[in-house]
Design a protein around this motif. Structure first.
Motif, short mmCIF file in Angstrom:
data_model
loop_
_atom_site.label_atom_id
_atom_site.label_comp_id
_atom_site.label_asym_id
_atom_site.label_seq_id
_atom_site.Cartn_x
_atom_site.Cartn_y
_atom_site.Cartn_z
N ILE A 59 11.00 -0.92 0.12
CA ILE A 59 9.62 -0.54 -0.12
C ILE A 59 9.32 -0.14 -1.55
O ILE A 59 10.40 0.08 -2.35
N ASP A 60 8.19 -0.12 -1.96
CA ASP A 60 7.77 0.42 -3.17
C ASP A 60 7.58 1.99 -2.98
O ASP A 60 7.87 2.50 -1.70
N ALA A 61 6.90 2.66 -3.86
CA ALA A 61 6.78 3.96 -3.67
C ALA A 61 5.53 4.76 -3.12
O ALA A 61 5.13 5.88 -3.06
N ARG A 62 4.68 3.68 -2.54
CA ARG A 62 3.43 4.13 -1.96
C ARG A 62 3.94 5.24 -0.53
O ARG A 62 4.60 4.82 0.29
N PRO A 63 3.11 5.97 -0.35
CA PRO A 63 3.21 6.75 0.87
C PRO A 63 3.23 6.14 2.29
O PRO A 63 3.83 6.61 3.13
N THR A 64 2.55 4.89 2.35
CA THR A 64 2.61 4.29 3.73
C THR A 64 3.95 3.39 3.82
O THR A 64 3.93 3.03 4.92
N GLY A 65 4.59 3.18 2.85
CA GLY A 65 5.59 2.26 2.84
C GLY A 65 6.67 2.41 4.09
O GLY A 65 6.98 1.50 4.64
N PRO A 66 7.24 4.03 4.12
CA PRO A 66 8.10 4.16 5.23
C PRO A 66 7.61 3.70 6.60
O PRO A 66 8.44 3.29 7.49
N GLY A 225 5.64 7.70 -10.81
CA GLY A 225 6.04 7.42 -9.47
C GLY A 225 6.47 6.28 -8.85
O GLY A 225 6.64 5.87 -7.76
N SER A 226 6.72 4.93 -9.77
CA SER A 226 7.06 3.70 -9.45
C SER A 226 8.45 3.86 -8.91
O SER A 226 9.28 4.54 -8.93
N ALA A 227 8.64 2.75 -8.29
CA ALA A 227 9.86 2.40 -7.78
C ALA A 227 11.06 2.29 -8.84
O ALA A 227 12.49 2.43 -8.37
#
Length: 589
Positions: A59-66, A225-227
């Motif tokens: 996933i990248d660092a977006r909150p909805t990724g998990p 905040g990037s991956a």
């Protein structure tokens, strides 16, 4: 939901607000995630002929990724996949890692706002699925979503997976991340050096770092905040004796797209570092959220300030660096045919650079997959295509990579700067008959690039909202309006801009067709009108294409500085783009 080869994207934040930073997603989004994982698993089983394919998931660092990943992991565990879940992972990292596996699923919406998210799929060739393969997935995906009973069954089965197996996937994620980083570092070294020969790589990096006359060099990054904040960047620069400064490592603090309006933060940080005595900092970059794109800020020694490079300038600099490096490595080889693969709206300055270096330029439709596949086609024809990409967004892809990577971009520039004696910049100067001074700076290199005025991809004037979604019809109307306007304005165009003739060019996938008489044949691909002077030499173009990932129509203009006056050239670019805009609005009525 947009379902392009570049990624399946929508707003996943449960509120529907694209700027929402909530980690929650809706039941519908869970269903979409399950369906996407299910159809990709079936596709990969057929493609790899493996009943239990090994799949990297990141996933990248977006909150909805998990939340999206969790739904997909449930599905894949149930179906019997062997999973390597590496958590927050940069796109180039997971694609390098997947070369040793059967395929990957990457959860990201690239440069889109924080509430968006999406899904990229790939096998083990180091890139995303091409348009043809993506279309197969889209078909089965939409069919599954349309069959409510079948979809409910898929979801029910996914959430009946073995909890023990699912927990083990999460438990081993640190190990998967470690393996992912190591695979990526190995691949980056191969890409930058241009060979998988370990002895050559060792000698090459020693040559970069051991020059006794080398000045201290520093690089600053705005991770936002990037991956990439969880990638190899810091360690890789430090081990190559480059000082490293980072900001915004742990959270997204401003808009994600790495264009000029967001590069101001790293630019200010560079100036602050200089004020505090860190004169070594000469380069800065800001990646997007998935870390595959990073545009550049540099320190202008003559003006004594930081300067944000435009996307087309970043790409031009990379092409200059990697073409000269390719020649430096291969010149004298009997069958060496250097070439560059770019997208349709990449500035014509690339043709000028390539011509000076004896290389050819080939153009594809917008879309990373299109450019990557065009480069593969040209390599099969015997060309050496080391550098490729989409100049319109600054994205540099360096072979054997199949994805943009800011590390490759930064090290392309460092190669220009650090290989001094019989180096790349000296080679360029000889080819261009430019005086060479061994005590050169990046500012000196930039001053030798061809001068053009080009519309920036993120500028408001580069984006049109049109009501006609039938692009073939819209372009046919544009052709009618353009030809009428040309007939009435051709004398004025010749007098004001030295434009004496034009040629229509279209791009569909990897195919470019010149001297087109029916603009509608471009369909959803790119349409470009190349303007030529009295010697039949190209001096400008206007371009258009409906976005495949956003509900907008993109336009741009590129103008050569043939008057040696950039103010005049910028005015011409503005006026030609306004002309294109007026004709499109008229065509859309």
């Amino acid at each position: 939901m947009i379902l392009s080869a570049s990624g399946w994207r929508k707003v996943f934040a449960i509120s529907g607000n694209e700027q929402d930073t909530t980690p929650e997603i809706s039941e519908e989004s869970v269903a979409i995630s399950v369906a996407a994982a299910s159809v990709f698993f079936d596709y990969l089983v057929e493609k790899s002929n493996q009943q239990n394919p090994v799949i990297a998931v990141g996933i990248d660092a977006r909150p909805t990724g998990p939340a999206i990943a969790d739904a997909m992991l449930h599905t894949l565990v149930k179906k019997g996949a062997i999973l390597q879940y590496s958590g927050v992972t940069a796109a180039p990292e997971i694609m390098a890692y997947s070369k040793k596996l059967d395929g990957f699923i990457y959860i990201s919406a690239s440069h889109n706002p924080v509430g968006h998210n999406g899904i990229k799929f790939g096998i083990n060739d180091g890139g995303v699925l091409n348009g043809q393969e993506n279309a197969k997935l889209v078909k089965t995906f939409t069919e599954l979503l349309a069959d409510e009973d079948k979809l409910k069954k898929e979801i029910s089965e996914a959430y009946s997976c073995s909890n023990t197996e699912l927990k083990n996937v999460y438990k081993t994620s640190d190990s998967a991340k470690f393996n992912s980083l190591r695979a990526y570092e190995t691949f980056v070294e191969e890409t930058i050096a241009g060979t998988d020969n370990k002895e050559y790589q060792k000698d090459f990096f020693q040559m970069l770092t051991s020059n006794e006359n080398r000045k201290e060099i520093g690089v600053v990054v705005d991770f936002n905040g990037s991956a990439r904040a969880k990638c190899i960047d810091k360690d890789f620069f430090v081990q190559n004796k480059i000082n490293f400064y980072a900001m915004n490592e742990n959270r997204i603090v401003h808009e994600i797209i790495p264009e000029a309006e967001n590069l101001v933060y790293v630019s200010k940080e560079m100036e602050l570092l200089h004020e505090n005595g860190r004169k070594d900092v000469i380069l800065g970059y800001m990646p997007d959220c998935d870390g595959d794109r990073g545009n550049i800020v540099y320190w202008d020694e003559k003006a004594n300030k930081s300067v944000i490079l435009k996307a087309q300038e970043v790409f031009s600099l990379s092409v200059l660096a990697e073409l000269t490096y390719s020649i430096w490595q291969h010149e004298g080889e009997k069958n060496f045919k250097p070439a560059v693969a770019v997208n349709c709206p990449t500035s014509m300055r690339i043709e000028e650079i390539a011509k000076a270096l004896g290389a050819e330029v080939f153009r594809a439709e917008v879309g990373e997959a299109n450019v990557v596949n065009l480069a593969r086609e040209k390599r099969a024809e015997g060309y050496t295509v080391r550098i490729l990409g989409e100049g319109s967004n600054g994205g540099t892809i360096t072979y054997p990579s199949s994805v943009r990577d800011p590390l490759n971009t930064i090290f392309a520039i460092l190669k220009l700067l650090l290989l001094k004696e019989n180096g790349l910049f000296e080679l360029w100067c000889k080819k261009r008959n430019i005086p060479f001074n061994s005590d050169f700076t990046l500012t000196d290199i930039l001053e030798t690039l061809p001068k053009y005025a080009t519309t920036g991809v993120s500028e408001s004037r580069a984006i049109l909202h049109v009501s006609n979604t039938n692009h073939s019809e819209l372009k046919a109307s544009f052709q009618n309006a353009f030809e009428k306007s040309w007939a009435s304005r051709k004398d004025e165009l010749k007098e004001k801009y030295n434009i004496c003739s034009y040629e229509a060019v279209i791009t569909n996938g990897t195919k470019e067709t010149k001297a087109v008489e029916d603009y509608s044949l471009s369909e959803k691909g790119g349409l470009k009108i190349i303007f030529k002077d009295s010697t039949d030499s190209p001096i400008a173009f206007i371009w258009m294409r409906g976005s495949g990932t956003e509900p907008v129509f993109r336009i741009m203009c590129d103008v050569k500085d043939y008057s040696n006056n950039m103010e005049t050239t910028a005015r011409i670019e503005k006026e030609l783009l306004e002309w294109e805009t007026e004709l499109l609005k008229e065509s859309d009525k």
